[in-house]
Design an enzyme around this catalytic site. Structure first.
Site, PDB file in Angstrom:
ATOM      1  N   GLU A 171       1.310  -1.190  -0.193  1.00  0.00           N
ATOM      2  CA  GLU A 171       0.120   0.011   0.004  1.00  0.00           C
ATOM      3  C   GLU A 171       0.924   1.485   0.072  1.00  0.00           C
ATOM      4  OE1 GLU A 171      -2.597  -0.518   3.151  1.00  0.00           O
ATOM      5  OE2 GLU A 171      -3.235  -2.367   1.959  1.00  0.00           O
ATOM      6  N   LYS A 182     -15.609  -0.641   2.131  1.00  0.00           N
ATOM      7  CA  LYS A 182     -14.883  -1.636   0.853  1.00  0.00           C
ATOM      8  C   LYS A 182     -15.552  -2.607   0.202  1.00  0.00           C
ATOM      9  CE  LYS A 182     -10.384  -2.697   3.787  1.00  0.00           C
ATOM     10  NZ  LYS A 182     -10.136  -3.810   4.527  1.00  0.00           N
TER      11      LYS A 182
END
Length: 428
Positions: A205, A338
């Site tokens: 990330e 999500k």
């Protein structure tokens, strides 16, 4: 009517070099929408199921040709001729076609790719930006970014058990300024890590994964970076944690290898988190307890829920049924959103709306395996979620979302507001 006339699914690669699903939707008018779906590393057990091929001789079993085949056959046949402007009906058709609670038959990855691509095609035909197509013409807030600058847990190969240590530029006047603050702290942190002789390689990330002595040492390193970048910890830039506690919860205990292998009860782990919140400007903790430790979640919420945002990710998996149970039991005060945990846009929007009605915040989030698709940036603005979690200040798959938010803020001009601490309306 915006009739769907063609659907094309394909296998592409995500930011980790693993296969994922991309979908093109073509409308009768010539409008086209394209979308690709992300994939997570640490996943909740109740997430919608992404369909993988399991053929070890191809992409180590992670191919998605079955999901693509479902897109190009069953899903295509079911959606052909439908009005792309009718997103709820399109998504309901997908859900009924799959026929399972977990979307395991067609695959949540195939279904989400279709759902997103249909929306993009409809927005294209309408001549609207995606966030305006989703959110209408009313006032909109830019989101406060939760920037993951130090990685641990399943996202790194280091001594940290907690998965993410984040900075939140709550004192900025605009999203553009918040992004600049975050970038400056990121580069200062890189210098500090380098000067201490540790690796500045970045993880999935975009955050760093140094081998620091403890979690508190990592927190203190971030605070030093904030200060040396010229900002005030707490008032200008606050901290957030993603514990991903399910990853180190075994037999009723939280075992922290990075803290000398200590095993803690739910109450003891809650006490540790509370101690850190008292010592440091931490205003958000994600998955502070394991997804199946509901008693622990209740303890944590009772202890910290009035002064710290407690975000349920693995706990709620963007599922309104589970979120409703959490609201009724007084567990957590925020939900992580999500899109691939639930598999359609309609269900995603329903989870955000349910959270807001209950006084919970909603944090729109990426996954560790991402693509250049920036839909979540538009969703964060369109729904006035006011918070987004989309990685660190490196890797183009993360920058795609940040740069889209810059464009949206520019387009909204003076109509765009940046909420800062007001985004944390769940704290009293």
């Amino acid at each position: 009517m915006s009739a769907i006339v063609d659907i094309i699914g394909r296998e592409i690669l995500d930011s980790r070099g693993n296969p994922t699903v991309e979908c093109d939707v073509l409308l009768e008018s010539g409008a086209m929408g394209r979308a690709s779906v992300p994939s997570g590393a640490s996943t909740g057990s109740r997430e919608a199921i992404e369909l993988r091929d399991g053929d070890k001789g191809r992409y180590l079993g992670k191919g998605v040709l079955r999901a693509v085949e479902n897109l190009n056959t069953e899903i295509s046949e079911a959606l052909m001729g439908l009005d792309a402007q009718e997103q709820t009906f399109v998504d309901r058709t997908l859900i009924e076609l799959d026929g399972t609670d977990s979307k395991e038959r067609l695959g949540a990855n195939a279904m989400l790719a279709a759902s997103m691509a249909v929306a993009r095609a409809a927005a294209d035909e309408s001549g609207l930006s995606l966030y305006r197509y989703f959110g209408g013409s009313g006032p909109m807030s830019m989101p406060v970014p939760m920037m993951n600058v130090i990685n641990g847990g399943a996202h790194a190969n280091n001594t940290l058990d907690l998965q993410e240590l984040m900075i939140l530029p709550v004192g900025a006047a605009s999203f553009r300024e918040a992004l600049r603050w975050g970038a400056e702290v990121f580069h200062m942190l890189k210098k500090l890590i380098h000067d201490q002789g540790m690796s500045t390689a970045v993880g999935d990330e975009g955050g760093f994964a140094p081998n620091v002595a403890s979690h508190e040492a990592a927190i203190q390193l971030i605070l030093k970076a904030i200060t040396e970048a010229g900002y005030e910890p707490g008032t200008q830039i606050a901290l957030g944690l993603d514990c991903a506690s399910s990853e180190f919860y075994r037999d009723g205990k939280y075992t922290l290898a990075g803290e000398g292998g200590v095993s803690l009860s739910s109450q003891e782990f809650a006490n540790l988190l509370a101690t850190w919140c008292d010592k440091y400007p931490i205003i958000s903790i994600e998955d502070g307890m394991a997804e199946n430790d509901w008693d622990g979640w209740k303890l944590l919420t009772d202890q910290l829920g009035k002064k710290v945002q407690l975000v349920g990710d693995d706990l709620f998996v963007t599922n309104t049924r589970i979120l409703r149970e959490g609201i009724q039991k007084g567990v957590a005060n925020s939900i992580l959103i999500k899109i691939n945990q639930i598999g359609t846009l309609t269900e995603t929007f329903a989870a955000i709306e349910m959270a807001k009605r209950a006084g919970y915040t909603a944090v729109v989030s990426h996954r560790s395996g991402e693509t250049e698709d920036s839909t979540i940036a538009d969703i964060a603005v369109a729904t006035n979620a006011m918070q987004i979690k989309t990685g660190s200040l490196s890797r183009s798959d993360r920058m795609a979302k940040y740069n889209q938010l810059l464009r949206i803020e520019e387009e909204l001009a003076e109509v765009a507001s940046y909420p800062g601490l007001e985004a944390f309306y769940n704290l009293r």
